[in-house]
Design an enzyme around this catalytic site. Sequence first.
Site, mmCIF file in Angstrom:
data_model
loop_
_atom_site.group_PDB
_atom_site.id
_atom_site.type_symbol
_atom_site.label_atom_id
_atom_site.label_comp_id
_atom_site.label_asym_id
_atom_site.label_seq_id
_atom_site.Cartn_x
_atom_site.Cartn_y
_atom_site.Cartn_z
ATOM 1 C CB CYS A 11 -0.965 0.064 0.990
ATOM 2 S SG CYS A 11 -0.426 0.045 3.284
ATOM 3 C CG ASN A 14 4.279 -2.032 5.538
ATOM 4 O OD1 ASN A 14 5.513 -2.826 5.183
ATOM 5 N ND2 ASN A 14 3.584 -2.471 5.519
ATOM 6 N NE ARG A 17 -4.514 1.284 2.065
ATOM 7 C CZ ARG A 17 -3.924 2.536 0.668
ATOM 8 N NH1 ARG A 17 -4.805 2.443 -0.334
ATOM 9 N NH2 ARG A 17 -3.391 3.588 0.607
ATOM 10 C CB SER A 18 0.152 -3.452 2.475
ATOM 11 O OG SER A 18 0.762 -2.799 3.659
HETATM 12 P P1 4NP Z 1 -1.714 2.763 4.271
HETATM 13 O O1 4NP Z 1 -2.069 3.761 4.684
HETATM 14 O O2 4NP Z 1 -1.130 3.033 3.361
HETATM 15 O O3 4NP Z 1 -2.729 1.784 4.151
HETATM 16 O O4 4NP Z 1 -0.971 2.314 5.202
HETATM 17 C C1 4NP Z 1 -1.830 5.685 4.874
HETATM 18 C C2 4NP Z 1 -1.115 5.867 5.874
HETATM 19 C C3 4NP Z 1 -0.423 6.881 5.500
HETATM 20 C C4 4NP Z 1 -0.501 7.475 4.753
HETATM 21 C C5 4NP Z 1 -1.146 7.868 4.150
HETATM 22 C C6 4NP Z 1 -2.418 6.382 4.254
HETATM 23 N N1 4NP Z 1 0.005 9.277 5.138
HETATM 24 O O5 4NP Z 1 -0.130 9.891 4.555
HETATM 25 O O6 4NP Z 1 1.181 9.379 6.220
#
Ligand code: 4NP
Length: 155
Positions: A11, A14, A17-18
Amino acid sequence: MSHTPSILFVCLGNICRSPMAEGAMRAAAEQAGLELTIDSAGTGDWHVGNPPDPRAVAEAGANGVDIAGLRARQVTREDFMRFTHVLALDDQNLRNLEALAPSDASAELALLLDMVPGREGEPVADPYFGGDEGFQQTWADVTAAAQALVARLGG
Ligand code: 4NP
């Protein structure tokens, strides 16, 4: 290459979702008695070394899966050689992975929900900026994918 299938979930950060997909897949493989190598990574580097988001840990834990010990890392070009399957949680990450992949990549690169019959092309929505219900939806999505992957890989 080894015959044990190896799956990398990817994702953006990390941390949501992942790692939830990794936890759901570890649980589904264990339940099915299927030997798999399972890992997760992010296309971004902001959260490298960090544990999963507390909301992701809580939702997985509510479903009997402990992901608190996972730590975020960024995907590398070597991952396209080390894993047999690299599965993106959404289209943006799939496009970034396509751009990163070496031309001689051996891994199959696909969208995670392409593994679920009838849900091909669907993303797992990013729950990071939303509420707890987003993490419940993420768990439902990654669990459906984990069950479909176990069936596909012979569980
Ligand atoms: P992930 O979610 O891709 O499912 O881990 C996110 C985690 C952090 C951020 C965006 C999405 N961020 O913008 O920091």
